[in-house]
Design an enzyme around this catalytic site. Structure first.
Site, short mmCIF file in Angstrom:
data_model
loop_
_atom_site.label_atom_id
_atom_site.label_comp_id
_atom_site.label_asym_id
_atom_site.label_seq_id
_atom_site.Cartn_x
_atom_site.Cartn_y
_atom_site.Cartn_z
N ASN A 128 -85.62 52.61 -43.92
CA ASN A 128 -85.27 53.79 -43.10
C ASN A 128 -85.78 53.73 -41.66
OD1 ASN A 128 -87.91 54.27 -43.97
ND2 ASN A 128 -87.63 56.48 -44.03
N GLU B 129 -102.03 54.69 -40.93
CA GLU B 129 -101.46 53.71 -40.02
C GLU B 129 -101.58 54.25 -38.61
OE1 GLU B 129 -97.60 53.13 -42.55
OE2 GLU B 129 -98.33 51.20 -41.75
N CYS C 162 -89.61 59.90 -44.03
CA CYS C 162 -90.70 60.40 -44.88
C CYS C 162 -91.26 61.70 -44.30
CB CYS C 162 -91.77 59.35 -45.09
SG CYS C 162 -92.25 58.51 -43.60
N GLU D 155 -98.08 54.21 -47.95
CA GLU D 155 -97.46 55.36 -47.27
C GLU D 155 -96.20 55.67 -48.06
OE1 GLU D 155 -96.15 58.12 -45.58
OE2 GLU D 155 -95.07 56.68 -44.34
#
Ligand code: ADP
Length: 497
Positions: A152, A460, A283, A249
């Site tokens: 994505n 991250e 997300c 994640e």
């Protein structure tokens, strides 16, 4: 259109899979085959890890400022190729050009940020207990790191992993999402052209099995994964059994809270783009609107009008607002949630079905009303252009609904009341909180990641992004010329010096 032939990048060479197998990448707007890529097997992963192990010997000793300069060069080449990369990304995974340009821009930003780390990578010194002794803590590289990423954000998400990994002196084996091999190869080519030495970054395309092989390989001590929660937990479990360090994640069920005193027009714009941008496949996408009763009728009316005004189509066309879902599986999953909604007695205000088009995996922007806390559509990640509306009476109730899901990535509140805003900052239990902005649009200099089922406590981006790819090394230098053993020695030694 010609089908592009993608290759693996191993030890500085573009190679076919030893397995001899391939898979196809499909343009989700036209359903045409765009590229054919290696379905890499165990031998391919092993060759990539071996190349990365060999390259690590000199890459770890390359001065960090020099490593950073290569990252600056990566940023420059990405900027030059931004339009071409964005177009290829739209062709391969469907999101509109404005968004694919933004995806590449994230990598440019991260390349400059992490390039700067080449002259920083800050450790620290602290006082030590003994005289004539010095102490410091340094960030050290780890070795070969394995990266597993989804489709994505096919350039941005890998960049968040590989750029900190590389500047810290690690070498990389990357397994990208199976829907995006062509853009992954084009991104890898940027590193080759920037002068990254052979073997420092290796690309192996393939499916879940390829990723699993990478997770299990004994030469890979650290893994960084972005993707679905079910796969992430499989990776975590397998890696834990092998004693490996993992950064995860995973999913989100992000909400925008709208209080009665909110700026209505601003909220409508933000909700629309956070819910339907990238066809809801981020997300950080907004999938819940938690709205106070007073403003709800006006807000919902405006949102329905806005959702209906969005143009669906091929993301390469300027007039298009919303592209297709990525593949048939995604379309089936989102469609399946329409049945769940019906069973839960939810009212569909607009959308609720596949778009009426000959080709492509298009789904209409959808608004669910009358959603109650705890319903499946309120709890589960749908990963499509679907927004569930939950009505609440107060700020406290809104915060409670926000926090009562298995995920904890991103949340947002619209209010003009500074006290409400600060309460929300304190009490919303997500890794990212926005005030008067949608749930999307993170900047790379701040930590990115979530609480609860979204992750495993790692982050991250920002300085925190280095933690995944470094070990701390504590160094003690004793220049007293004698064995200093205990505090009891201190007075004596001080007297002599
Ligand atoms: P998505 O829905 O985004 O495809 P996945 O979690 O299935 O989410 O995929 C994310 C990445 O994880 C992809 O690169 C995929 O190939 C990889 N993957 C899938 N299954 C496994 C597995 N069992 N072990 C390691 N990686 C996997």
């Amino acid at each position: 259109m010609m089908v592009e032939s993608v290759k693996n990048f191993v030890g500085g060479s573009w190679v076919e899979a030893k397995s001899g197998e391939t898979f196809d990448s499909i343009n989700p707007a036209t359903e045409a085959v765009l590229a054919r890529a290696p379905l890499s097997g165990g031998e391919d992963v092993a060759a990539a890890v071996q190349a990365a192990q060999a390259a690590y010997k000199s890459w770890r000793l390359t001065p960090a400022p020099r490593r950073g300069e290569i990252l600056f060069k990566v940023a420059q080449i990405l900027a030059e190729r931004k339009e071409d990369l964005a177009r290829l990304m739209t062709l391969e995974m469907g999101k509109i050009l404005a968004e694919t340009r933004g995806d590449v821009q994230e990598a440019i930003d991260m390349a400059y940020y992490m390039g700067g780390e080449g002259r920083r990578l800050l450790g620290y010194t602290a006082p030590v207990e003994m005289p004539n002794k010095f102490g410091m803590a340094l960030r050290d590289s780890v070795g070969v790191v394995g990266l597993i990423t989804p489709w994505n954000f096919p350039v941005a998400v890998p960049s968040w992993k590989m750029l900190p990994a590389l500047v810290a002196g690690n070498t990389v084996v990357w397994k990208p999402g199976e829907d995006t091999p062509a853009i992954s190869a084009a991104f890898t080519k940027v590193f080759e052209d920037a002068g990254l030495p052979a073997g420092v970054l290796n690309l192996v395309t393939g499916a879940g099995q390829t990723g699993e092989t990478l997770v299990s390989h004994p030469g890979v001590r650290v893994l960084s994964f972005t993707g679905s929660t079910s796969t992430g937990l499989k990776v975590y479990t397998k890696a834990a059994g092998l004693g490996k360090k993992v950064t995860l994640e995973m999913g989100g069920k992000n909400a925008i809270l709208v209080m009665d005193d909110a700026n209505l027009d601003l909220a409508v714009e933000a909700i629309t783009w956070s819910a339907f941008g990238t066809t809801g496949q981020r997300c950080t996408a907004t999938s819940r609107l938690i709205v106070q009763s007073g403003i709800k009728p006006r807000l919902v009316e405006a949102l329905v009008a806005k959702a209906r005004s969005l143009t669906l189509g091929d993301g390469l066309e300027d007039s298009v607002d919303v592209g297709p879902l990525v593949n048939q599986k995604a379309l089936d999953k989102v469609s399946g949630y329409m049945d769940v909604a019906r069973q839960e007695g939810i009212r569909v205000l607009t959308g609720g079905r596949r778009a009426d088009r000959e080709k492509g995996y298009f789904f209409e922007p959808t608004l669910f009303d009358g959603v109650q806390q705890g319903m499946r559509v309120e709890q589960e990640e749908i990963f499509g252009p679907v927004l569930s509306i939950v009505e609440v009476a107060s700020l406290e109730e809104a915060i409670d609904v926000n926090n009562s899901v298995a995920y904890g990535l991103s949340s947002s509140i619209f209010t003009e009341n500074v006290n409400a805003a600060f309460r929300a900052i304190r009490d919303l239990t997500t890794g990212i909180v926005y005030i008067n902005h949608g749930t999307t649009g993170a900047e790379i200099q701040f930590p990115f990641g979530g609480t609860r089922g979204t992750g495993n406590g790692m982050r991250e981006a920002g300085q925190a992004g280095l933690d995944s790819f470094t070990e701390w090394k504590s160094v003690y230098v004793d220049f007293s010329g004698r064995l200093q053993r205990a505090q009891i020695d201190t007075d004596k030694i001080l007297g002599e010096s």
